[in-house]
Design a protein around this motif. Sequence first.
Motif, PDB file in Angstrom:
ATOM      1  N   SER A  79       0.842  -1.193   0.000  1.00 16.85           N
ATOM      2  CA  SER A  79       0.000   0.000   0.000  1.00 16.85           C
ATOM      3  C   SER A  79       0.880   1.247   0.000  1.00 16.85           C
ATOM      4  O   SER A  79       2.103   1.169  -0.115  1.00 16.85           O
ATOM      5  N   ASP A  80       0.257   2.400   0.148  1.00 12.29           N
ATOM      6  CA  ASP A  80       1.008   3.661   0.159  1.00 12.29           C
ATOM      7  C   ASP A  80       1.993   3.714   1.318  1.00 12.29           C
ATOM      8  O   ASP A  80       3.059   4.309   1.210  1.00 12.29           O
ATOM      9  N   LYS A  81       1.622   3.098   2.441  1.00  8.97           N
ATOM     10  CA  LYS A  81       2.509   3.105   3.595  1.00  8.97           C
ATOM     11  C   LYS A  81       3.579   2.032   3.415  1.00  8.97           C
ATOM     12  O   LYS A  81       3.268   0.867   3.208  1.00  8.97           O
ATOM     13  N   PRO A  82       4.856   2.398   3.460  1.00  6.51           N
ATOM     14  CA  PRO A  82       5.908   1.392   3.257  1.00  6.51           C
ATOM     15  C   PRO A  82       5.923   0.364   4.376  1.00  6.51           C
ATOM     16  O   PRO A  82       5.578   0.676   5.522  1.00  6.51           O
ATOM     17  N   PRO A  83       6.328  -0.862   4.073  1.00  7.53           N
ATOM     18  CA  PRO A  83       6.357  -1.906   5.107  1.00  7.53           C
ATOM     19  C   PRO A  83       7.506  -1.701   6.085  1.00  7.53           C
ATOM     20  O   PRO A  83       8.497  -1.027   5.774  1.00  7.53           O
ATOM     21  N   ARG A  84       7.369  -2.265   7.268  1.00  5.62           N
ATOM     22  CA  ARG A  84       8.493  -2.372   8.196  1.00  5.62           C
ATOM     23  C   ARG A  84       9.293  -3.604   7.780  1.00  5.62           C
ATOM     24  O   ARG A  84       8.727  -4.698   7.632  1.00  5.62           O
ATOM     25  N   VAL A  85      10.582  -3.448   7.588  1.00  3.99           N
ATOM     26  CA  VAL A  85      11.457  -4.544   7.195  1.00  3.99           C
ATOM     27  C   VAL A  85      12.295  -4.925   8.409  1.00  3.99           C
ATOM     28  O   VAL A  85      13.120  -4.139   8.871  1.00  3.99           O
ATOM     29  N   ILE A  86      12.049  -6.121   8.922  1.00  2.32           N
ATOM     30  CA  ILE A  86      12.611  -6.531  10.205  1.00  2.32           C
ATOM     31  C   ILE A  86      13.701  -7.571   9.992  1.00  2.32           C
ATOM     32  O   ILE A  86      13.467  -8.633   9.409  1.00  2.32           O
ATOM     33  N   LEU A  87      14.884  -7.259  10.461  1.00  2.00           N
ATOM     34  CA  LEU A  87      16.013  -8.172  10.389  1.00  2.00           C
ATOM     35  C   LEU A  87      16.127  -8.908  11.713  1.00  2.00           C
ATOM     36  O   LEU A  87      16.289  -8.287  12.761  1.00  2.00           O
ATOM     37  N   MET A  88      15.999 -10.234  11.681  1.00  2.00           N
ATOM     38  CA  MET A  88      16.189 -11.029  12.889  1.00  2.00           C
ATOM     39  C   MET A  88      17.693 -11.214  13.090  1.00  2.00           C
ATOM     40  O   MET A  88      18.378 -11.814  12.261  1.00  2.00           O
ATOM     41  N   CYS A  89      18.200 -10.669  14.189  1.00  2.00           N
ATOM     42  CA  CYS A  89      19.649 -10.602  14.363  1.00  2.00           C
ATOM     43  C   CYS A  89      19.985 -10.521  15.846  1.00  2.00           C
ATOM     44  O   CYS A  89      19.362  -9.741  16.585  1.00  2.00           O
ATOM     45  N   PRO A  90      20.970 -11.291  16.349  1.00  2.00           N
ATOM     46  CA  PRO A  90      21.330 -11.230  17.769  1.00  2.00           C
ATOM     47  C   PRO A  90      21.887  -9.872  18.186  1.00  2.00           C
ATOM     48  O   PRO A  90      21.974  -9.587  19.377  1.00  2.00           O
ATOM     49  N   GLN A  91      22.260  -9.026  17.227  1.00  2.00           N
ATOM     50  CA  GLN A  91      22.749  -7.695  17.556  1.00  2.00           C
ATOM     51  C   GLN A  91      21.628  -6.670  17.681  1.00  2.00           C
ATOM     52  O   GLN A  91      21.879  -5.507  18.010  1.00  2.00           O
ATOM     53  N   GLY A  92      20.400  -7.088  17.406  1.00  2.00           N
ATOM     54  CA  GLY A  92      19.292  -6.145  17.358  1.00  2.00           C
ATOM     55  C   GLY A  92      18.730  -5.778  18.712  1.00  2.00           C
ATOM     56  O   GLY A  92      19.185  -6.242  19.768  1.00  2.00           O
ATOM     57  N   GLU A  93      17.703  -4.940  18.671  1.00  2.00           N
ATOM     58  CA  GLU A  93      16.960  -4.542  19.872  1.00  2.00           C
ATOM     59  C   GLU A  93      16.320  -5.775  20.507  1.00  2.00           C
ATOM     60  O   GLU A  93      15.711  -6.588  19.822  1.00  2.00           O
ATOM     61  N   GLU A 107       0.481  -2.395   8.980  1.00  2.00           N
ATOM     62  CA  GLU A 107      -0.281  -3.075   7.922  1.00  2.00           C
ATOM     63  C   GLU A 107       0.546  -4.158   7.226  1.00  2.00           C
ATOM     64  O   GLU A 107       0.001  -5.160   6.765  1.00  2.00           O
ATOM     65  N   HIS A 108       1.857  -3.948   7.139  1.00  2.00           N
ATOM     66  CA  HIS A 108       2.697  -4.843   6.335  1.00  2.00           C
ATOM     67  C   HIS A 108       4.057  -4.976   7.008  1.00  2.00           C
ATOM     68  O   HIS A 108       4.731  -3.983   7.285  1.00  2.00           O
ATOM     69  N   LEU A 109       4.457  -6.213   7.290  1.00  2.00           N
ATOM     70  CA  LEU A 109       5.757  -6.506   7.882  1.00  2.00           C
ATOM     71  C   LEU A 109       6.510  -7.475   6.983  1.00  2.00           C
ATOM     72  O   LEU A 109       5.922  -8.422   6.461  1.00  2.00           O
ATOM     73  N   ILE A 110       7.793  -7.236   6.820  1.00  3.13           N
ATOM     74  CA  ILE A 110       8.665  -8.161   6.097  1.00  3.13           C
ATOM     75  C   ILE A 110       9.756  -8.620   7.057  1.00  3.13           C
ATOM     76  O   ILE A 110      10.488  -7.789   7.604  1.00  3.13           O
ATOM     77  N   PHE A 111       9.853  -9.921   7.266  1.00  2.00           N
ATOM     78  CA  PHE A 111      10.874 -10.486   8.144  1.00  2.00           C
ATOM     79  C   PHE A 111      11.983 -11.106   7.304  1.00  2.00           C
ATOM     80  O   PHE A 111      11.713 -11.866   6.374  1.00  2.00           O
ATOM     81  N   ILE A 112      13.222 -10.786   7.651  1.00  2.00           N
ATOM     82  CA  ILE A 112      14.377 -11.387   6.994  1.00  2.00           C
ATOM     83  C   ILE A 112      15.044 -12.338   7.982  1.00  2.00           C
ATOM     84  O   ILE A 112      15.484 -11.923   9.053  1.00  2.00           O
ATOM     85  N   CYS A 113      15.089 -13.614   7.617  1.00  3.33           N
ATOM     86  CA  CYS A 113      15.667 -14.644   8.482  1.00  3.33           C
ATOM     87  C   CYS A 113      16.985 -15.113   7.874  1.00  3.33           C
ATOM     88  O   CYS A 113      16.993 -15.730   6.808  1.00  3.33           O
ATOM     89  N   GLY A 114      18.061 -14.811   8.532  1.00  2.00           N
ATOM     90  CA  GLY A 114      19.371 -15.146   8.002  1.00  2.00           C
ATOM     91  C   GLY A 114      19.883 -16.492   8.474  1.00  2.00           C
ATOM     92  O   GLY A 114      19.302 -17.152   9.329  1.00  2.00           O
TER      93      GLY A 114
END
Length: 248
Positions: A79-93, A107-114
């Motif tokens: 949609s018009d609102k950009p998605p949150r792109v979430i990096l799963m990472c031990p260095q993260g919050e 509305e929209h989440l993208i998860f990146i699993c490394g």
Amino acid sequence: MKIDILSLFPEMFDGVFQSSILKKAHEAGAFQYNYVNFRDYTDNKHNKVDDYPYGGGAGMVLKPQPIFDAVEALEKNTSDKPPRVILMCPQGETFSQKKAEELATEEHLIFICGHYEGYDERIRTELVTDEISIGDYVLTGGELGAMVVIDSLVRLLPDVLGNEDSAVQDSFSTGMLEHPHYTRPADFRGLNVPDVLLSGNHAHIEEWRRKEALKRTYFRRQDLLQQLELTDKEEKWIKEWENSQENS
């Protein structure tokens, strides 16, 4: 809510999404999910998504190209609102209930699993909006962490739990650990339910629950108390528990 999951092993998610609350939530239309194997986006003729790190060192590093292309393809269908792109990472919050409540409004989440040794740094600095860790330990991949995060936020979506008060009263949603729960029978092998819960006096019950939640938090997670605004009565309870510890 729409959830896209970038993973080299998307089949790992089947058991989670096809069981229990998440299955019901998906069937009811509370959220959609989509698996993306980012190996499908590699331009390497051998379908490689990783390579040796510049400068040497152990392990392999995920290349930026497949992940950038996969995310950009998903962003075209949003949609018009950009998605949150979430990096799963031990260095993260470090993930928290507060973060779950925040993400549950999107509305929209993208998860990146490394996997492997880590990510090319350009993925982290140029592509993602959030980096999340579920604790100070390292897993073989980001899939298990993503499952934890997705489960915790989907249960917060409207009508997913059935009872609107369930999520509100959870541990951490109030800033404290949750109070003890009891159910039938009132007497089980000589172990009795507290009388106040059988009294029918709702004001006394709420006070007991608040006190027990505060007590459990005091003895198990005192770090949480720093964030609470306590009444004079609650400060007095804490002083009593401090004194009992000093005298024990």
